[in-house]
Design a protein around this motif. Structure first.
Motif, PDB file in Angstrom:
ATOM      1  N   GLU A   1      37.367 -17.849 -23.560  1.00 13.56           N
ATOM      2  CA  GLU A   1      37.189 -16.964 -22.850  1.00 13.56           C
ATOM      3  C   GLU A   1      35.925 -16.606 -22.027  1.00 13.56           C
ATOM      4  O   GLU A   1      35.678 -16.315 -20.815  1.00 13.56           O
ATOM      5  N   LEU A   2      34.692 -17.067 -22.851  1.00 19.67           N
ATOM      6  CA  LEU A   2      33.516 -17.020 -22.255  1.00 19.67           C
ATOM      7  C   LEU A   2      33.590 -18.153 -21.115  1.00 19.67           C
ATOM      8  O   LEU A   2      32.645 -17.847 -19.930  1.00 19.67           O
TER       9      LEU A   2
ATOM     10  N   LEU B   1      29.631  -4.076 -24.689  1.00 18.71           N
ATOM     11  CA  LEU B   1      28.496  -5.291 -24.246  1.00 18.71           C
ATOM     12  C   LEU B   1      27.103  -4.484 -24.402  1.00 18.71           C
ATOM     13  O   LEU B   1      26.093  -5.436 -24.261  1.00 18.71           O
ATOM     14  N   GLU B   2      26.982  -3.329 -24.555  1.00 18.26           N
ATOM     15  CA  GLU B   2      25.608  -2.732 -24.176  1.00 18.26           C
ATOM     16  C   GLU B   2      25.065  -2.626 -25.584  1.00 18.26           C
ATOM     17  O   GLU B   2      23.702  -2.800 -25.782  1.00 18.26           O
ATOM     18  N   ARG B   3      25.838  -2.149 -26.757  1.00 17.17           N
ATOM     19  CA  ARG B   3      25.214  -2.049 -27.948  1.00 17.17           C
ATOM     20  C   ARG B   3      24.700  -3.252 -28.663  1.00 17.17           C
ATOM     21  O   ARG B   3      25.223  -4.407 -28.241  1.00 17.17           O
TER      22      ARG B   3
ATOM     23  N   ASP C   1      30.715  -2.956 -36.357  1.00 19.71           N
ATOM     24  CA  ASP C   1      31.878  -3.557 -35.603  1.00 19.71           C
ATOM     25  C   ASP C   1      32.000  -3.236 -34.190  1.00 19.71           C
ATOM     26  O   ASP C   1      32.603  -3.415 -33.484  1.00 19.71           O
ATOM     27  N   GLY C   2      30.700  -2.390 -33.798  1.00 14.77           N
ATOM     28  CA  GLY C   2      30.949  -1.654 -32.576  1.00 14.77           C
ATOM     29  C   GLY C   2      30.612  -2.510 -31.446  1.00 14.77           C
ATOM     30  O   GLY C   2      30.962  -2.485 -30.258  1.00 14.77           O
ATOM     31  N   ALA C   3      29.557  -3.483 -31.526  1.00 14.84           N
ATOM     32  CA  ALA C   3      29.219  -4.465 -30.667  1.00 14.84           C
ATOM     33  C   ALA C   3      29.966  -5.655 -30.777  1.00 14.84           C
ATOM     34  O   ALA C   3      30.429  -6.081 -31.676  1.00 14.84           O
ATOM     35  N   VAL C   4      29.855  -6.464 -29.567  1.00 20.91           N
ATOM     36  CA  VAL C   4      30.271  -7.812 -29.406  1.00 20.91           C
ATOM     37  C   VAL C   4      29.569  -8.747 -30.464  1.00 20.91           C
ATOM     38  O   VAL C   4      28.178  -8.705 -30.522  1.00 20.91           O
ATOM     39  N   HIS C   5      29.902  -9.399 -31.242  1.00 23.19           N
ATOM     40  CA  HIS C   5      29.434 -10.254 -32.377  1.00 23.19           C
ATOM     41  C   HIS C   5      28.556 -11.278 -31.785  1.00 23.19           C
ATOM     42  O   HIS C   5      27.433 -11.593 -32.080  1.00 23.19           O
TER      43      HIS C   5
ATOM     44  N   MET D   1      25.507 -12.277 -22.505  1.00 23.25           N
ATOM     45  CA  MET D   1      24.559 -11.830 -21.498  1.00 23.25           C
ATOM     46  C   MET D   1      23.827 -12.751 -20.924  1.00 23.25           C
ATOM     47  O   MET D   1      23.835 -12.324 -19.543  1.00 23.25           O
ATOM     48  N   PRO D   2      23.733 -14.118 -21.238  1.00 22.72           N
ATOM     49  CA  PRO D   2      23.148 -14.992 -20.237  1.00 22.72           C
ATOM     50  C   PRO D   2      24.029 -15.208 -19.004  1.00 22.72           C
ATOM     51  O   PRO D   2      23.685 -15.554 -18.078  1.00 22.72           O
ATOM     52  N   ILE D   3      25.438 -15.167 -19.332  1.00 21.19           N
ATOM     53  CA  ILE D   3      26.480 -15.192 -17.987  1.00 21.19           C
ATOM     54  C   ILE D   3      26.392 -14.348 -17.100  1.00 21.19           C
ATOM     55  O   ILE D   3      26.169 -14.235 -15.835  1.00 21.19           O
TER      56      ILE D   3
END
Ligand SMILES: [Fe+2]
Length: 315
Positions: free
Chosen positions: A142-143, A165-167, A173-177, A183-185
């Motif tokens: 996916e990335l 994606l912000e947190r 479990d709220g943010a993407v692991h 973020m670099p993408i």
């Protein structure tokens, strides 16, 4: 200059016998507003339902909207059935996909992968429940696809994902692991072409918030149905808690708070949220639960409204 307008709602959580969602009424409300606003499409930010078979009529109701409707995959969508069955019921060939419309590219991501023993697994029949420390990943495939989709896009892009994606990932479990891979993408896409990634919208947290980081607008979209309470309360009458067995773990918004969003290619962003109130006047503050989530956001019965213009300087 071109302009697009869409309706976004999150976390409808239709689950008969479990949540007092009144999803049919909520969808009807969302549809009427979408028609009045003449939006180009409507998108669900995930956790539409927990069981596609018990929710067949609301899925049909959503499909019957007079404008195109889209789904983002949420962690609960395949709780009771397989991932493949959900994809089919949602009319999706793939759990991540994109489409171009009116000068923008809309990029739908699936943040619901489990990463275990070096492999990525789709959420299916609640398989992630015993693996709470291995959830909310984007897969490597996916990335790679996301990078190609953003870098090659001739249009500014809007990202949709269930988790945020912000947190910052904090073990919850709220943010993407694997945010550090995402973020670099985004950063590189915006370095190559300022304003390439303009906005990222998430659901999942059932909170209302917005922030701007590195010139990207992050919208934390509230649930159109409820706020989850780890500790249950006893304010609802027995006829509700008997029929909906987790209702006492929720406070419920009366109207489906959601947003109508208008974007101009010149950088103008207009978010028209809405305000509601809580069913029977029962708020989170009245219960024995902490008021704020990990990002310091309180529960609220609203989605914010704001109108501003971003400037993307060519470098
Ligand atoms: Fe969720």
């Amino acid at each position: 200059m071109s302009q697009v307008k869409f309706s976004a709602f999150a976390d409808l959580h239709h689950f008969p016998g479990v949540f007092y969602s009144r999803a049919e009424e909520r969808l009807d409300f969302i549809r009427k507003r979408a028609e009045k606003e003449q939006v180009d499409f409507v998108i669900s930010l995930g956790d539409f339902c927990h069981d596609i078979y018990k929710s067949a009529h609301v899925l049909q109701q959503y499909r019957d909207f007079p404008m195109p409707t889209y789904h983002v995959f949420g962690n609960h969508d395949a709780d009771e059935t397989t991932y493949e069955e959900v994809l089919q019921a949602y009319g999706l060939e793939k759990d991540f996909y994109s489409f171009d419309l009116k000068g923008f590219r809309f990029v739908i991501l699936n943040s619901s992968y489990m990463y275990k023993d070096g492999e990525y697994f789709n959420y299916s029949k609640g398989n992630y429940f015993p693996h709470q420390d291995k959830r909310e990943y984007f897969s490597q495939e996916e990335l790679d696809w996301m990078q190609k989709t953003l870098f090659e896009s001739p249009y500014p892009c809007i990202l949709f994902s269930h988790a945020s994606l912000e947190r910052e990932f904090d073990g919850g479990d709220g943010a993407v692991h694997n945010k550090e891979q995402v973020m670099p993408i985004i950063r590189e896409a915006n370095r190559r072409c300022p304003g390439k990634v303009r906005m990222a919208i998430n659901g999942h947290m059932h909170r209302n918030g917005m922030s701007i980081q590195e010139n990207v607008v992050y919208l934390d979209l509230n649930s159109s149905t409820y706020d989850w309470l780890p500790k249950k309360h006893q304010f609802f009458p027995e006829e509700i808690t008997k029929e909906y067995n987790l209702a006492d773990h929720t406070v419920i918004v009366n109207d489906p708070v959601h947003a109508v969003i208008r974007l101009d290619t010149d950088g103008t962003i207009r978010i028209d949220g809405m305000k509601s109130d809580y069913f029977m006047g029962i708020t989170r503050e009245m219960t024995d639960n902490v008021r704020y989530d990990q990002a310091g956001r309180p529960a609220s019965a609203e989605v914010l409204s704001v109108h501003f213009k971003m400037f993307y300087d060519q470098q």
